[in-house]
Design a protein around this motif. Structure first.
Motif, short mmCIF file in Angstrom:
data_model
loop_
_atom_site.label_atom_id
_atom_site.label_comp_id
_atom_site.label_asym_id
_atom_site.label_seq_id
_atom_site.Cartn_x
_atom_site.Cartn_y
_atom_site.Cartn_z
N UNK A 96 0.82 -1.22 0.00
CA UNK A 96 0.00 0.00 0.00
C UNK A 96 0.85 1.27 0.00
N UNK A 97 2.18 1.11 -0.02
CA UNK A 97 3.07 2.26 -0.04
C UNK A 97 3.69 2.60 1.29
N UNK A 98 3.50 1.75 2.28
CA UNK A 98 4.12 1.99 3.59
C UNK A 98 5.63 1.84 3.48
N UNK B 88 7.73 -4.89 13.06
CA UNK B 88 8.68 -3.90 12.55
C UNK B 88 8.06 -2.51 12.65
N UNK B 89 8.84 -1.49 12.37
CA UNK B 89 8.30 -0.13 12.35
C UNK B 89 7.91 0.17 10.91
N UNK B 90 6.65 0.03 10.62
CA UNK B 90 6.11 0.23 9.27
C UNK B 90 5.12 1.38 9.34
N UNK B 91 5.35 2.41 8.56
CA UNK B 91 4.49 3.60 8.58
C UNK B 91 3.85 3.78 7.21
N UNK C 106 -1.62 7.97 6.86
CA UNK C 106 -2.55 7.27 7.76
C UNK C 106 -2.47 7.91 9.14
N UNK C 107 -3.62 8.15 9.74
CA UNK C 107 -3.60 8.77 11.08
C UNK C 107 -3.09 7.80 12.14
N UNK D 56 -0.42 12.18 10.78
CA UNK D 56 -1.52 13.03 11.27
C UNK D 56 -2.13 12.45 12.54
N UNK D 57 -2.67 13.31 13.40
CA UNK D 57 -3.28 12.83 14.66
C UNK D 57 -4.58 12.08 14.40
#
Length: 164
Positions: free
Chosen positions: A32-34, A94-97, A101-102, A163-164
């Protein structure tokens, strides 16, 4: 089969199932582009958890299980399930962002920033205590604290723009 072996088998199977889930979620998020952040410390986490679990099999499998500490462990498992259900497909090891995405702000995240790490801190200490292995709990709690100090800083940096 002893209670200790049943408990260790449960935890082993739980961890293996979580690795499968985390891998699936990671692949889906990346598709999804993370983006993965700070992967350099991840092998330390894997080694520490593998040594923790292997050591529990070696030192704990023949020990009686404390009813009190087992009860605490069960509560931690309930908290673990709450975290996993709250994060759903965003939970990974893992640290995937996922850009844009809020941040998750429901479930246990309403109360603390890193509830999963609180559960892990508890488990690293409590499971050895189930077997009376206080020295084991201390050693791995210290190792876990060192690794989590790296991990939480890296995750905070990665999530700073979300974003919050």
């Amino acid at each position: 089969m002893t209670t200790a072996i049943l408990l260790l088998a449960f935890v082993t199977l739980e961890r293996l199932a979580e690795l499968v889930l985390a891998r699936r979620n990671t692949r889906a998020l990346l598709a999804q582009g993370a983006v993965e952040h700070a992967p350099g410390h991840y092998p330390l986490i894997v080694v520490m958890h593998a040594l923790w679990l292997a050591g529990l099999w070696v030192f704990g499998a023949s020990q009686p299980v404390s009813v009190f500490w087992f009860g605490v462990f069960v509560l931690l498992q309930a908290a673990r399930i709450w975290v996993l259900m709250t994060l759903g497909p965003r939970w990974t090891t893992r640290i995937i962002v996922l850009p844009g995405a809020p941040l998750v702000a429901k479930g246990p995240y309403r109360f603390v920033s890193h509830p999963n790490y609180l559960v892990v801190i508890g488990e690293i200490a409590v499971l050895p205590l189930c077997f009376g292995l206080w020295w084991f709990a201390v050693i791995f709690s210290i190792a876990n604290a060192v690794i989590l100090s790296i991990r939480i800083r890296a995750e905070a940096t990665a999530l700073a723009g979300a974003p919050p």
